[in-house]
Design an enzyme around this catalytic site. Structure first.
Site, PDB file in Angstrom:
ATOM      1  N   LEU A 512       0.266  -1.169   0.132  1.00 38.63           N
ATOM      2  CA  LEU A 512      -0.006  -0.030   0.007  1.00 38.63           C
ATOM      3  C   LEU A 512       0.650   1.146   0.228  1.00 38.63           C
ATOM      4  O   LEU A 512       0.296   2.113  -0.044  1.00 38.63           O
ATOM      5  CB  LEU A 512      -1.228   0.067   1.156  1.00 38.63           C
ATOM      6  CG  LEU A 512      -1.656  -1.361   1.070  1.00 38.63           C
ATOM      7  CD1 LEU A 512      -2.766  -1.310   2.285  1.00 38.63           C
ATOM      8  CD2 LEU A 512      -3.331  -0.777   0.148  1.00 38.63           C
ATOM      9  N   GLY A 513       2.058   1.721   1.157  1.00 41.16           N
ATOM     10  CA  GLY A 513       3.504   2.588   0.726  1.00 41.16           C
ATOM     11  C   GLY A 513       3.912   2.217   1.548  1.00 41.16           C
ATOM     12  O   GLY A 513       4.304   1.314   1.933  1.00 41.16           O
ATOM     13  N   VAL A 514       4.900   2.972   1.426  1.00 39.37           N
ATOM     14  CA  VAL A 514       6.151   3.028   2.250  1.00 39.37           C
ATOM     15  C   VAL A 514       6.616   4.763   3.419  1.00 39.37           C
ATOM     16  O   VAL A 514       5.946   5.511   2.012  1.00 39.37           O
ATOM     17  CB  VAL A 514       7.424   2.568   1.164  1.00 39.37           C
ATOM     18  CG1 VAL A 514       8.507   2.751   2.098  1.00 39.37           C
ATOM     19  CG2 VAL A 514       7.177   1.532   0.435  1.00 39.37           C
ATOM     20  N   GLY A 515       6.392   4.240   4.427  1.00 41.15           N
ATOM     21  CA  GLY A 515       6.480   5.033   5.165  1.00 41.15           C
ATOM     22  C   GLY A 515       8.437   5.214   5.849  1.00 41.15           C
ATOM     23  O   GLY A 515       9.373   4.209   5.980  1.00 41.15           O
ATOM     24  N   GLY A 516       8.330   5.948   6.517  1.00 40.48           N
ATOM     25  CA  GLY A 516       9.764   6.057   8.103  1.00 40.48           C
ATOM     26  C   GLY A 516       9.838   4.933   8.656  1.00 40.48           C
ATOM     27  O   GLY A 516      11.032   4.735   8.280  1.00 40.48           O
ATOM     28  N   PHE A 517       8.862   4.689   9.049  1.00 36.75           N
ATOM     29  CA  PHE A 517       8.616   3.347  10.059  1.00 36.75           C
ATOM     30  C   PHE A 517       9.296   2.027   8.784  1.00 36.75           C
ATOM     31  O   PHE A 517      10.001   1.154   9.273  1.00 36.75           O
ATOM     32  CB  PHE A 517       7.426   3.063  10.343  1.00 36.75           C
ATOM     33  CG  PHE A 517       7.207   1.682  11.617  1.00 36.75           C
ATOM     34  CD1 PHE A 517       7.671   1.977  12.864  1.00 36.75           C
ATOM     35  CD2 PHE A 517       6.727   0.728  10.741  1.00 36.75           C
ATOM     36  CE1 PHE A 517       7.954   0.820  14.009  1.00 36.75           C
ATOM     37  CE2 PHE A 517       7.179  -0.319  12.223  1.00 36.75           C
ATOM     38  CZ  PHE A 517       7.385  -0.255  13.310  1.00 36.75           C
ATOM     39  N   GLY A 518       8.332   1.951   7.741  1.00 39.57           N
ATOM     40  CA  GLY A 518       8.838   0.629   6.865  1.00 39.57           C
ATOM     41  C   GLY A 518       7.444   0.708   6.587  1.00 39.57           C
ATOM     42  O   GLY A 518       6.541   1.375   5.952  1.00 39.57           O
ATOM     43  N   VAL A 520       3.537  -0.722   4.090  1.00 33.62           N
ATOM     44  CA  VAL A 520       2.330  -0.929   4.078  1.00 33.62           C
ATOM     45  C   VAL A 520       2.078  -1.970   3.718  1.00 33.62           C
ATOM     46  O   VAL A 520       1.616  -1.903   2.242  1.00 33.62           O
ATOM     47  CB  VAL A 520       1.513   0.119   4.480  1.00 33.62           C
ATOM     48  CG1 VAL A 520       0.433  -0.017   5.815  1.00 33.62           C
ATOM     49  CG2 VAL A 520       2.223   0.931   5.479  1.00 33.62           C
ATOM     50  N   ASP A 630       3.122  15.348  13.973  1.00 33.71           N
ATOM     51  CA  ASP A 630       3.038  14.774  12.314  1.00 33.71           C
ATOM     52  C   ASP A 630       2.439  14.477  11.252  1.00 33.71           C
ATOM     53  O   ASP A 630       1.906  13.642  10.631  1.00 33.71           O
ATOM     54  CB  ASP A 630       3.777  12.630  12.295  1.00 33.71           C
ATOM     55  CG  ASP A 630       4.704  13.194  10.525  1.00 33.71           C
ATOM     56  OD1 ASP A 630       4.942  14.236  10.803  1.00 33.71           O
ATOM     57  OD2 ASP A 630       5.171  12.058  10.798  1.00 33.71           O
TER      58      ASP A 630
END
Length: 848
Positions: A512-518, A520, A630
């Site tokens: 679904l996506g990529v963020g700072g944590f990892g 999804v 954030d």
């Protein structure tokens, strides 16, 4: 004769000074002589002069071999081209390679030039370009069709450990591929070390010599563009101005390059003297507090780690020990109390420091800042140069996740099959034995009494903090796989196998996506419930602390406009969070960057109202407020009905106590959304969320990123740009083009703009509370719906509420902004599901 001698004596000091300058210049630019120096003009019939160097045709093959030349054609152009190196190209219809003889092993520049010649006889603009070396993927499936420039220049640093280097060009998708120019040049071994400092968690990183690097930014702070003619290693250094977060925060400093004093540890190969002879120093941002930071923002690929080199040289001080400052990368302190005089023993003496970092938290940017060390009571900071280089990933790639083996044609793989099969057979017996022992161990452990899994520290992430241990006894659920933690009130504890099954072993097609944590992933539980699974990335800046914060915060919060946490998994040193699935994804995806349909003005208002309700609940819904820290469009998610919910609480902080005005904490968040007062003073309040939400409002209005370095300087920062237009009364000139021509109530747009302007006030005391913001947005929606009621009298949708009196109301009358559903004792928001139903409060205000 005596007169001549006197004249000679008078000019002698000047002559000696000139000779000294020339000597220094010669020392600074003493030509580094590379053992390997291939400069190739591909497809050219003759030598090409470019940037003070001569490129030879690839048809002249003495110390390198062009394999596949029979399947290639040479093309030249008579039309204008960006630079002479782009006048010709070698075009390949099938896989081909250049094989270079390497005289000296070690680091080499590999530089590639691409320009789709318009009159080559091929449609090179749609050609796909894939380039690999013996061990690394440099480019994967690149095409100029989706590129916003007419030409492409790539620079890589590769450690060659054999006597040959092969560059292979692979056509993809039945198209041709091409290249205009190639450089393979030796560089000194000292240029790139094997070790650098990882910023989070702080630890040394070893093994850079086994990895390849790609130059993404190389800046001459405060100075002019430097070309290979100014650099002994043929590098290009661009000016930094377009990357400055606030232009007025920095001023240029320039000294004579001959005054730079190189040392044995820092030579001109590290950076030319023109880099150290210029700098950006702290300017006057027109703020009362002079302890601000000068910040640069760089867009990057968040899926990679980056090698970052900061160059310093004190060219601003008049005496030693007059400059002490801090340097930051993202939200981490890179260097504390940097005293160049102590480190170098002199002024105008170069110094540099290397770091490794990811992109900033849940963002696709890297930020670099310098600012005064408040403990030293000295106001000042400088930066002379900056280099940012992408580091190859676990697939040994600098472009995607496909390895060299995954890109080579099958025929090229056959020669390796024997080695692979032999190695597999050689280890088969060992693997079988290990598997047998492991199975025995599992059978033995399954017979023992199962104890509840405690919450262990995750050594993989190198975090010294530990999670609170769960002391309750675990009980199997009816499925036999879920462990109940009801008494700990932290949500459902998932087994790792359950997560694997739900996500089809983290299938990339479910990403679904990529963020700072990892990353999804979309997942489906055994009972058919769709979920969003966020898997922690061990290289992420966010770690165990954010993992714990997210769980503890969301386990206490339940609201219609906050994303619900279903559970978590900490098995096998994994950090996995499981949320409710939001079918329509992040708000940003509906504003720009995708092909999704544009949102109507009414939809945008309702989404902003929903997000404001969620934030208002955080600020007021419990005994002590919660500051999100954030707020941005990627953290506002939309469900199947476009109901907005605030997400991602990993950076959230408990607000100040009743006897306090703020929380003192390190600056964290996303650039472009950061409250400038919080950024300067490190003092966090609920008004910091209000500022970030103001940026979101402008993003919703204009449908463009909060920061866009590709735009003209005055338009890069949406907050500054939109505020300037709002104050001129020209906000309607920069709204989303898809809204132009649509029926939008002018009073509603004006109220929206005024609300955003108040949110973006420079100082928190001048900003409204989230309750006031919510009221204003609801009023803007009331104006819009009343306008629609007059123009569309037959609309009977649930969102259509006719007959609302247009009585002027005080937008900051707190009695009219009391919203149901913010008491800490409630588990959810009891408001009606129809967003517009809140207007009953505006007609007949009542207290809670």
């Amino acid at each position: 004769m005596e007169m001549v001698e006197m004249e000679t004596m008078r000019w002698l000091p000047l002559i000696l000074s000139v000779l000294l300058v020339l000597f220094n210049l010669h020392g600074s630019f003493a030509a580094f002589s590379p053992a390997d120096n291939y400069l190739i003009a591909c497809g050219s019939p003759q030598n090409v002069s470019f940037q003070g160097r001569t490129f030879a045709p690839d048809s002249v093959q003495s110390s390198f071999v062009l394999k596949g030349q029979g399947n290639s054609v040479a093309a030249t152009s008579s039309s204008s081209v960006p630079s002479p190196i782009y006048q010709s190209a070698r075009i390949f219809a099938s896989t081909a390679s250049y094989k270079f003889k390497i005289q000296q092993e070690g680091r080499h520049w590999v530089r590639l030039y691409f320009y789709p010649l318009p009159d080559s006889g091929h449609n090179l603009a749609s050609a796909t370009i894939t380039v690999i070396t013996d061990d690394f993927v440099l480019l994967n499936n690149f095409s100029f069709e989706s590129y916003n420039s007419s030409y492409l220049f790539k620079e890589y640093s590769i450690n060659v450990t054999s006597d040959t280097l092969t560059l292979t060009f692979i056509p993809m998708n039945n198209s041709a591929t091409f290249v205009n120019g190639i450089e393979v040049v030796s560089v000194p071994d000292v240029l790139i070390p094997d070790q650098a400092l990882v910023l989070f968690p702080s630890s040394p990183f070893n093994g850079l010599s086994d990895l390849s690097l790609e130059t993404v930014f190389r800046l001459n702070m405060g100075g002019p563009l430097l070309t290979p003619q100014n650099d002994t290693l043929g590098r290009i250094w661009e000016n930094d101005m377009k990357y400055l977060h606030v232009n007025s925060s920095a001023v240029n400093v320039l000294v004579n390059p001959s005054t730079i004093r190189y040392t044995m540890s820092v030579t001109s190969e590290i950076a030319p003297n023109w880099v150290y002879a210029t700098a950006e120093s702290m300017g006057d941002p027109n703020v009362p507090n002079q302890n601000f930071n000068v910040t640069w923002v760089f867009p990057v690929d968040p899926n990679f780690m980056y090698f970052i080199r900061l160059h310093f040289c004190d060219i601003v001080s008049r005496t030693l020990y007059d400059l002490v400052f801090n340097a930051y990368i993202n939200s981490d302190t890179a260097i504390s109390s940097l005293d160049l005089s102590t480190l170098t023993g002199n002024l105008a003496t170069p110094y540099y420091k290397d770091f490794i970092s990811n992109s900033s938290i849940d963002s696709d940017t890297i930020t670099v800042s310098v600012g005064p060390d408040t403990m030293a009571d000295i106001t000042g900071a400088i930066l002379n140069g900056l280099e940012i280089m992408k580091i190859s990933n676990d697939a040994r790639s600098l472009d995607g996740l496909i390895s060299v083996e995954g890109l080579l044609p099958k025929s090229s793989k056959n020669s390796k099959i024997g080695i692979i099969v032999g190695a597999a057979l050689g280890t088969l017996a060992t693997v079988g034995l290990i598997a047998f022992c492991y199975c025995c161990l599992i059978v033995h452990r399954s017979k023992t009494t199962h104890q509840g899994p405690s919450w262990l520290p995750l050594p993989l992430y190198g975090n010294s903090q530990t999670m609170t241990k769960v002391s309750t006894t675990s009980q199997k659920s009816g499925t036999g796989s879920c462990i109940s933690l009801a008494s700990s009130n932290l949500g459902r504890l998932f087994m790792f196998q359950e997560i694997m099954d739900a996500t089809n072993r983290f299938d990339e097609s479910l990403l679904l996506g990529v963020g700072g944590f990892g990353k999804v992933y979309k997942g489906t539980l055994e009972d058919g419930t769709e979920v969003a699974v966020k898997r922690g990335n061990p290289r992420s800046e966010q770690g165990l602390a954010e993992f714990r914060t997210e769980i503890e915060m969301l386990s206490k919060l339940r609201h219609r406009h906050l994303v619900s946490l279903i559970g978590y998994c900490d098995e096998r040193s994994e950090m996995i969070l499981v949320y409710e699935y939001m079918a329509n994804g992040p708000l940003r995806s509906h504003l720009y960057g995708t092909e999704l349909p544009s949102l109507s003005w009414k939809q945008r208002l309702e989404i902003c109202i929903g997000a404001a309700r969620g934030l208002h609940y955080l600020h007021t819904g419990s005994a002590q407020s919660i500051i999100h820290r954030d707020v941005k469009t990627t953290n506002i998610l939309l469900d199947e009905n476009f109901v907005a919910k605030v997400a991602d609480f990993g950076l959230s902080k408990t607000g100040p106590a009743l006897d306090q005005t703020h929380v003192s904490t390190a600056v964290k968040g996303s650039f472009g959304y950061l409250d400038p007062e919080y950024f300067r003073r490190q003092q966090l309040t609920e008004k910091s969320d209000v500022y970030s939400f103001g940026v979101v409002l402008m993003e919703v209005l204009c449908s463009r990123p909060a920061l866009d370095p590709a735009l003209p300087r005055e338009q890069v920062n949406i907050a500054e740009w939109a505020m300037s237009q709002q104050k001129k009364g020209m906000l309607d000139h920069i709204i989303d083009p898809t809204l132009v021509g649509k029926v939008i109530n002018a009073a509603s747009l004006k109220k929206f703009g005024e609300t955003a302007e108040k949110c973006l006030a420079e100082y928190g005391v001048d900003r409204p509370s989230m309750g006031d913001v919510l009221w204003n947005l609801e009023y803007a929606l009331q104006l819009e719906e009343t306008s629609l009621a007059l123009t569309e009298p037959e609309d009977n949708s649930t969102n259509h509420i006719p007959g609302i009196p247009m009585t002027p109301l005080d937008p900051f009358d707190h009695s009219a902004s009391m919203i149901d559903g913010v008491n800490a004792g409630t588990n959810d928001d009891p408001e009606d599901t129809a967003t517009s139903a809140v207007f009953s409060q505006l007609v007949n205000p009542r207290g809670r």
